[in-house]
Design an enzyme around this catalytic site. Structure first.
Site, PDB file in Angstrom:
ATOM      1  CD  GLU A   1      89.135  32.505  49.600  1.00 16.73           C
ATOM      2  OE1 GLU A   1      87.935  32.842  49.707  1.00 16.73           O
ATOM      3  OE2 GLU A   1      89.501  31.320  49.437  1.00 16.73           O
TER       4      GLU A   1
ATOM      5  CG  HIS B   1      91.274  26.737  53.483  1.00 16.79           C
ATOM      6  ND1 HIS B   1      90.480  26.883  52.378  1.00 16.79           N
ATOM      7  CD2 HIS B   1      92.277  27.641  53.328  1.00 16.79           C
ATOM      8  CE1 HIS B   1      90.990  27.810  51.582  1.00 16.79           C
ATOM      9  NE2 HIS B   1      92.075  28.286  52.145  1.00 16.79           N
TER      10      HIS B   1
ATOM     11  CD  GLU C   1     101.649  35.512  73.675  1.00 17.42           C
ATOM     12  OE1 GLU C   1     102.393  34.680  73.170  1.00 17.42           O
ATOM     13  OE2 GLU C   1     101.795  36.725  73.540  1.00 17.42           O
TER      14      GLU C   1
ATOM     15  CG  HIS D   1      96.853  28.196  53.295  1.00 17.37           C
ATOM     16  ND1 HIS D   1      97.019  27.794  51.996  1.00 17.37           N
ATOM     17  CD2 HIS D   1      95.662  28.855  53.330  1.00 17.37           C
ATOM     18  CE1 HIS D   1      95.982  28.209  51.259  1.00 17.37           C
ATOM     19  NE2 HIS D   1      95.156  28.850  52.052  1.00 17.37           N
TER      20      HIS D   1
ATOM     21  CG  HIS E   1      93.053  33.128  53.941  1.00 21.04           C
ATOM     22  ND1 HIS E   1      92.653  32.162  54.848  1.00 21.04           N
ATOM     23  CD2 HIS E   1      93.241  32.471  52.774  1.00 21.04           C
ATOM     24  CE1 HIS E   1      92.597  30.982  54.239  1.00 21.04           C
ATOM     25  NE2 HIS E   1      92.957  31.137  52.984  1.00 21.04           N
TER      26      HIS E   1
HETATM   27  O1  2HA Z   1      95.022  30.505  47.028  1.00 22.01           O
HETATM   28  O2  2HA Z   1      94.401  30.781  50.025  1.00 22.01           O
HETATM   29  O3  2HA Z   1      91.795  30.336  49.958  1.00 22.01           O
HETATM   30  C1  2HA Z   1      94.562  31.509  47.819  1.00 22.01           C
HETATM   31  C2  2HA Z   1      93.850  30.917  48.961  1.00 22.01           C
HETATM   32  C3  2HA Z   1      92.447  30.512  48.766  1.00 22.01           C
HETATM   33 ZN    ZN Z   2      93.355  29.722  51.493  1.00 27.17          ZN
END
Ligand code: 2HA
Ligand code: ZN
Length: 273
Positions: free
Chosen positions: A115, A209, A168, A140, A138
């Site tokens: 990414e 995602h 909050e 998940h 980023h």
């Molecule tokens: O594997 O999270 O979006 C890495 C990620 C791809």
């Molecule tokens: Zn991801």
């Protein structure tokens, strides 16, 4: 100074480990980047062994010749604190902001996060707005992901619902949250869509995602992700109880909250339901 002794490297590793402990980083899921300060680069420069220039896959001219600490593609957050030199790397960008080279890390080979275009485009948007922004994360986050299956994929719906579930939230992210519809991850197209939203928000959801957060430092960025995900968890619990909400925070109460915290909550999110 030994690279791994630098405070910014230690803070990066701790944040990755905190994310792992939250359960947000199965296998190689998620990625983290930090735009390194000039004095921090100089403090660790003696460790650099520059590799070959490679294309970023997008162009970030406002970040030309800057250095970034990033997680590696296919690497596990679980391993960042255990074998950082194998899991993360520092990269340098060329004078056009179109190519990068690894200057430290990924000792067993590999590349920066898949990414990288999203991270760098988000960091560029944020730097142009406010040079204090340095971190893009980023993760998940399971409850936010769950909600992308049942709520309309609209900024105004996600912002309002997440704000409502924890008082909050509007204080922590008064600008709201953006939503990117499902797209193929890992390329320029999703990076462009995300960085467009980052012009307005510090948080962007990728449907089915995960989430992206941007902030000035590691604590603020992790805290932002954590706060939104916790609020999503509360909503998932409420929806799971099946009875719906009997009461909630009302538009006028958000306005009172904004006044009390001397902030501003955009009216677009305070619609009557
Ligand atoms: O594997 O999270 O979006 C890495 C990620 C791809
Ligand atoms: Zn991801």
């Amino acid at each position: 100074m030994n690279f791994l002794d630098a405070a910014f490297v230690q803070d990066f590793i701790r944040m990755a480990d905190d994310g792992w402990q939250q359960g947000w980083h199965e296998r190689n899921g998620g990625n983290l980047s930090y735009r390194v300060k000039a004095e921090e680069v100089e403090a660790v420069r003696e460790n650099f062994a520059p590799g070959e220039w490679r294309p970023i896959g997008t162009s970030v001219p406002a970040l030309a010749e800057e250095y970034f600490l990033v997680t590696g593609s296919g690497k596990y957050f679980r391993n960042v604190s255990i074998k950082p030199e194998d899991s993360i790397c520092m990269i340098e960008l060329d004078e056009k902001g179109e190519n990068y080279r690894i200057v430290w890390g990924l000792v067993n080979g590999g590349r920066p996060t898949s990414e990288l275009p999203s991270h760098l485009m988000n960091l560029e948007v944020k730097k142009l707005q406010d040079p204090k922004y340095r971190v893009v994360y980023h993760a998940h986050t399971p409850n936010i992901i769950a909600l992308t299956f049942v709520l309309p994929l609209e900024d105004k719906v996600f912002t309002r619902e997440i704000w409502e579930m924890a008082t909050e939230c509007p204080v922590v992210f008064p600008q709201g949250i953006g939503v990117v519809p499902w797209m193929v991850p890992g390329g320029r197209e999703i990076a462009v869509a995300t960085s467009e939203l980052m012009k307005k928000y510090d948080l962007a959801i990728w449907a089915h995602h995960g989430m992206f957060a941007a902030g000035e430092d590691f604590d603020l960025t992790f805290g932002l992700m954590h706060t939104a995900e916790k609020s999503a968890e509360i909503l998932v619990k409420v929806l799971s109880m099946g009875a719906g909400k009997r009461q909630t925070i009302q538009p006028d109460e958000f306005r009172q909250l904004a006044k009390a915290f001397k902030g501003d909550l955009p009216e677009e999110f305070l619609y009557e339901k």
